[in-house]
Motif scaffolding. Structure first.
Motif, mmCIF file in Angstrom:
data_model
loop_
_atom_site.group_PDB
_atom_site.id
_atom_site.type_symbol
_atom_site.label_atom_id
_atom_site.label_comp_id
_atom_site.label_asym_id
_atom_site.label_seq_id
_atom_site.Cartn_x
_atom_site.Cartn_y
_atom_site.Cartn_z
ATOM 1 N N VAL A 272 0.832 -1.201 0.000
ATOM 2 C CA VAL A 272 0.000 0.000 0.000
ATOM 3 C C VAL A 272 0.866 1.250 0.000
ATOM 4 O O VAL A 272 1.778 1.405 0.824
ATOM 5 C CB VAL A 272 -0.950 -0.001 1.213
ATOM 6 N N THR A 273 0.568 2.134 -0.938
ATOM 7 C CA THR A 273 1.254 3.420 -1.022
ATOM 8 C C THR A 273 0.515 4.489 -0.239
ATOM 9 O O THR A 273 1.118 5.290 0.478
ATOM 10 C CB THR A 273 1.368 3.867 -2.492
ATOM 11 N N ALA A 274 -0.807 4.522 -0.406
ATOM 12 C CA ALA A 274 -1.622 5.556 0.229
ATOM 13 C C ALA A 274 -2.995 4.996 0.538
ATOM 14 O O ALA A 274 -3.472 4.062 -0.114
ATOM 15 C CB ALA A 274 -1.739 6.777 -0.686
ATOM 16 N N ALA A 275 -3.640 5.587 1.536
ATOM 17 C CA ALA A 275 -4.997 5.192 1.923
ATOM 18 C C ALA A 275 -5.827 6.450 2.121
ATOM 19 O O ALA A 275 -5.366 7.425 2.712
ATOM 20 C CB ALA A 275 -4.977 4.358 3.201
ATOM 21 N N GLY A 276 -7.041 6.436 1.600
ATOM 22 C CA GLY A 276 -7.937 7.576 1.753
ATOM 23 C C GLY A 276 -8.897 7.352 2.908
ATOM 24 O O GLY A 276 -9.416 6.245 3.092
ATOM 25 N N LEU A 277 -9.148 8.386 3.688
ATOM 26 C CA LEU A 277 -10.079 8.273 4.815
ATOM 27 C C LEU A 277 -11.500 8.609 4.385
ATOM 28 O O LEU A 277 -11.720 9.440 3.505
ATOM 29 C CB LEU A 277 -9.663 9.211 5.948
ATOM 30 N N ARG B 93 -12.182 16.051 -11.035
ATOM 31 C CA ARG B 93 -11.098 16.481 -10.155
ATOM 32 C C ARG B 93 -11.367 16.017 -8.727
ATOM 33 O O ARG B 93 -12.497 16.104 -8.249
ATOM 34 C CB ARG B 93 -10.987 18.007 -10.190
ATOM 35 N N VAL B 94 -10.335 15.509 -8.072
ATOM 36 C CA VAL B 94 -10.466 15.083 -6.680
ATOM 37 C C VAL B 94 -9.612 16.002 -5.808
ATOM 38 O O VAL B 94 -8.385 15.854 -5.761
ATOM 39 C CB VAL B 94 -10.027 13.623 -6.486
ATOM 40 N N PRO B 95 -10.238 16.961 -5.131
ATOM 41 C CA PRO B 95 -9.441 17.834 -4.253
ATOM 42 C C PRO B 95 -8.970 17.071 -3.021
ATOM 43 O O PRO B 95 -9.773 16.442 -2.328
ATOM 44 C CB PRO B 95 -10.418 18.950 -3.885
ATOM 45 N N ILE B 96 -7.689 17.082 -2.787
ATOM 46 C CA ILE B 96 -7.129 16.454 -1.586
ATOM 47 C C ILE B 96 -6.871 17.564 -0.575
ATOM 48 O O ILE B 96 -6.016 18.436 -0.779
ATOM 49 C CB ILE B 96 -5.852 15.668 -1.911
ATOM 50 N N ALA B 97 -7.655 17.539 0.491
ATOM 51 C CA ALA B 97 -7.613 18.620 1.469
ATOM 52 C C ALA B 97 -6.389 18.543 2.362
ATOM 53 O O ALA B 97 -5.866 19.580 2.803
ATOM 54 C CB ALA B 97 -8.880 18.592 2.320
ATOM 55 N N ALA B 98 -5.935 17.319 2.653
ATOM 56 C CA ALA B 98 -4.800 17.165 3.567
ATOM 57 C C ALA B 98 -4.161 15.806 3.367
ATOM 58 O O ALA B 98 -4.830 14.836 3.014
ATOM 59 C CB ALA B 98 -5.251 17.315 5.019
ATOM 60 N N ARG B 99 -2.841 15.749 3.597
ATOM 61 C CA ARG B 99 -2.080 14.506 3.557
ATOM 62 C C ARG B 99 -1.296 14.374 4.853
ATOM 63 O O ARG B 99 -0.731 15.329 5.345
ATOM 64 C CB ARG B 99 -1.115 14.506 2.380
ATOM 65 N N PHE B 100 -1.279 13.147 5.385
ATOM 66 C CA PHE B 100 -0.576 12.882 6.631
ATOM 67 C C PHE B 100 0.280 11.636 6.468
ATOM 68 O O PHE B 100 -0.152 10.668 5.822
ATOM 69 C CB PHE B 100 -1.568 12.611 7.774
ATOM 70 N N LYS C 222 -10.767 15.380 0.239
ATOM 71 C CA LYS C 222 -10.374 14.109 0.826
ATOM 72 C C LYS C 222 -9.135 14.241 1.704
ATOM 73 O O LYS C 222 -8.275 15.091 1.470
ATOM 74 C CB LYS C 222 -10.087 13.101 -0.291
ATOM 75 N N VAL C 223 -9.050 13.356 2.697
ATOM 76 C CA VAL C 223 -7.877 13.254 3.557
ATOM 77 C C VAL C 223 -7.156 11.954 3.204
ATOM 78 O O VAL C 223 -7.783 10.878 3.140
ATOM 79 C CB VAL C 223 -8.267 13.261 5.044
ATOM 80 N N VAL C 224 -5.843 12.044 2.961
ATOM 81 C CA VAL C 224 -5.064 10.896 2.502
ATOM 82 C C VAL C 224 -3.933 10.608 3.484
ATOM 83 O O VAL C 224 -3.254 11.525 3.962
ATOM 84 C CB VAL C 224 -4.478 11.166 1.095
ATOM 85 N N ILE C 225 -3.750 9.322 3.766
ATOM 86 C CA ILE C 225 -2.638 8.860 4.608
ATOM 87 C C ILE C 225 -1.582 8.248 3.698
ATOM 88 O O ILE C 225 -1.893 7.392 2.857
ATOM 89 C CB ILE C 225 -3.109 7.799 5.606
ATOM 90 N N GLU C 226 -0.328 8.662 3.869
ATOM 91 C CA GLU C 226 0.769 8.146 3.047
ATOM 92 C C GLU C 226 1.531 7.086 3.827
ATOM 93 O O GLU C 226 2.059 7.356 4.904
ATOM 94 C CB GLU C 226 1.699 9.276 2.630
ATOM 95 N N LEU C 227 1.588 5.883 3.286
ATOM 96 C CA LEU C 227 2.403 4.820 3.860
ATOM 97 C C LEU C 227 3.783 4.770 3.209
ATOM 98 O O LEU C 227 4.740 4.291 3.809
ATOM 99 C CB LEU C 227 1.694 3.482 3.754
ATOM 100 N N VAL C 228 3.863 5.213 1.958
ATOM 101 C CA VAL C 228 5.136 5.439 1.295
ATOM 102 C C VAL C 228 5.195 6.942 1.039
ATOM 103 O O VAL C 228 4.293 7.484 0.397
ATOM 104 C CB VAL C 228 5.230 4.674 -0.037
ATOM 105 N N PRO C 229 6.205 7.649 1.548
ATOM 106 C CA PRO C 229 6.215 9.116 1.412
ATOM 107 C C PRO C 229 6.069 9.553 -0.029
ATOM 108 O O PRO C 229 6.663 8.973 -0.941
ATOM 109 C CB PRO C 229 7.590 9.506 1.987
ATOM 110 N N GLY C 230 5.214 10.563 -0.234
ATOM 111 C CA GLY C 230 5.006 11.091 -1.586
ATOM 112 C C GLY C 230 5.938 12.233 -1.902
ATOM 113 O O GLY C 230 6.646 12.750 -1.027
ATOM 114 N N ASP C 231 5.908 12.664 -3.167
ATOM 115 C CA ASP C 231 6.709 13.812 -3.557
ATOM 116 C C ASP C 231 6.098 15.077 -2.947
ATOM 117 O O ASP C 231 4.874 15.231 -2.887
ATOM 118 C CB ASP C 231 6.722 13.965 -5.076
ATOM 119 N N PRO C 232 6.904 16.025 -2.494
ATOM 120 C CA PRO C 232 6.342 17.259 -1.958
ATOM 121 C C PRO C 232 5.661 18.058 -3.050
ATOM 122 O O PRO C 232 6.079 18.044 -4.193
ATOM 123 C CB PRO C 232 7.588 17.995 -1.409
#
Length: 318
Positions: free
Chosen positions: A39-44, A280-287, A307-317
């Motif tokens: 898993v790279t990322a998970a959406g809440l 378009r999917v606006p991502i409000a926050a990443r943690f 959407k709020v997204v959790i990163e399990l593999v760090p993403g590009d800034p």
């Protein structure tokens, strides 16, 4: 020697975000007819914390302790079980696995369902994994709600809770179908709603009068994506029950849309629309996953525009 453990977000009690912790757990492995996804990322989604908010609610969803957390995910297949034909190691996939997606590895059935074995779908080229991780629950739910009222050219659709995770999909899908959309939200969400293609209107007392002012010829369909308040307004405006749908509440005579009824093909179509830039999917926050408690507290406040997204593999800034 390779590690035989990996991280997973777990609850050891059903007491809200404070009970969430990142644990080291034995690595799961794919059995026959299954794939394992790194898993790279998970959406809440609101359902994630709602399902685990107390013992009785968790039991209704078949959850027991210790329990995983999160449902939407995206990542890369890194293990394939016997008999699997649709996927190979290295394939990018997205999907849902009920209350266990927030983990380094998730095992899902090749041909499963979110609540029964988990599901996986090919991630289209051009769709990044953070965004793909937001699609399964919200995309399915929005599609089901739209199918219940079947909007098209000539319709004016009132969407209650238009700026939430399901709302951002529902507004745009209704617009793609040719409908005019009026979306409820707070005053601070007006610009975000306009960016999605909705005409914003503030919720609360007097909503029916504000909608009449925006649409003097009337509203023809209603989606209540928050509770029952927009249902009451829709009825006050003369919208027939057959063209009103809810997702988070049951009202006699009104369709309660369920994302489980959305076909895999429809979800893939939504993914392709996102990849093509038409949705378009606006991502409000990443943690990062280590900040899961703060992320869930933000999601649970129900004031997030997107959407709020959790990163399990760090993403590009960004």
């Amino acid at each position: 020697m390779r590690s035989e453990t990996s991280r997973a977000v777990q609850l050891e009690s059903f007491d809200g975000p404070a009970a969430l912790a990142v644990r080291e757990v034995p690595q799961p492995h794919a059995g026959p007819g299954q794939v394992r996804v790194r898993v790279t990322a998970a959406g809440l989604n609101p359902m994630d914390w709602y399902m685990t908010s107390d013992v009785d609610t968790a039991a209704r969803f078949g959850l027991s302790l210790p329990c995983g957390f999160g449902t939407d995910y995206a990542g890369v297949v890194d293990e394939v079980g016997d008999g699997v034909r649709r996927f190979a190691v290295g394939d990018r996939v997205f999907g849902g696995a009920l209350s266990r997606a927030l983990a380094d590895h998730v095992v899902v059935d090749e041909a499963g369902a979110i609540a029964a074995g988990g599901e996986a779908h090919p991630t289209p080229d051009g769709l990044d994994e953070r965004t793909a991780a937001t699609l399964a629950i919200a995309g399915r739910t929005a599609a089901a709600a739209l199918a219940a009222v079947d909007p098209g050219p000539g319709d004016t659709v009132l969407v209650g809770g238009a700026g939430g995770g399901v709302g951002v999909f529902a507004v745009q899908l209704a617009r793609l179908a040719g409908a005019r959309v009026i979306g409820t939200g707070s005053a601070s969400s007006a610009d975000a709603l306009r960016a999605l293609g909705a005409e914003p209107v503030t919720y609360g007392d007097g909503l029916a009068d504000r909608v009449r002012a925006l649409a003097p010829t009337g509203v023809s369909a209603v989606l209540d994506l928050h509770g029952t308040g927009t249902v009451r307004v829709g009825r006050e405006l003369g919208v027939p029950d057959a063209r009103i749908a809810t997702i988070a509440a049951k009202v006699d005579g009104i369709t309660a849309a369920n994302g489980a009824s959305t076909s895999p093909e429809r979800l893939q179509e939504i993914a392709r629309l996102v990849a093509a830039g038409r949705l378009r999917v606006p991502i409000a926050a990443r943690f990062p996953v280590e900040e899961i408690r703060a992320a869930v507290e933000l999601q649970a406040a129900r004031h997030v525009h997107g959407k709020v997204v959790i990163e399990l593999v760090p993403g590009d800034p960004d």
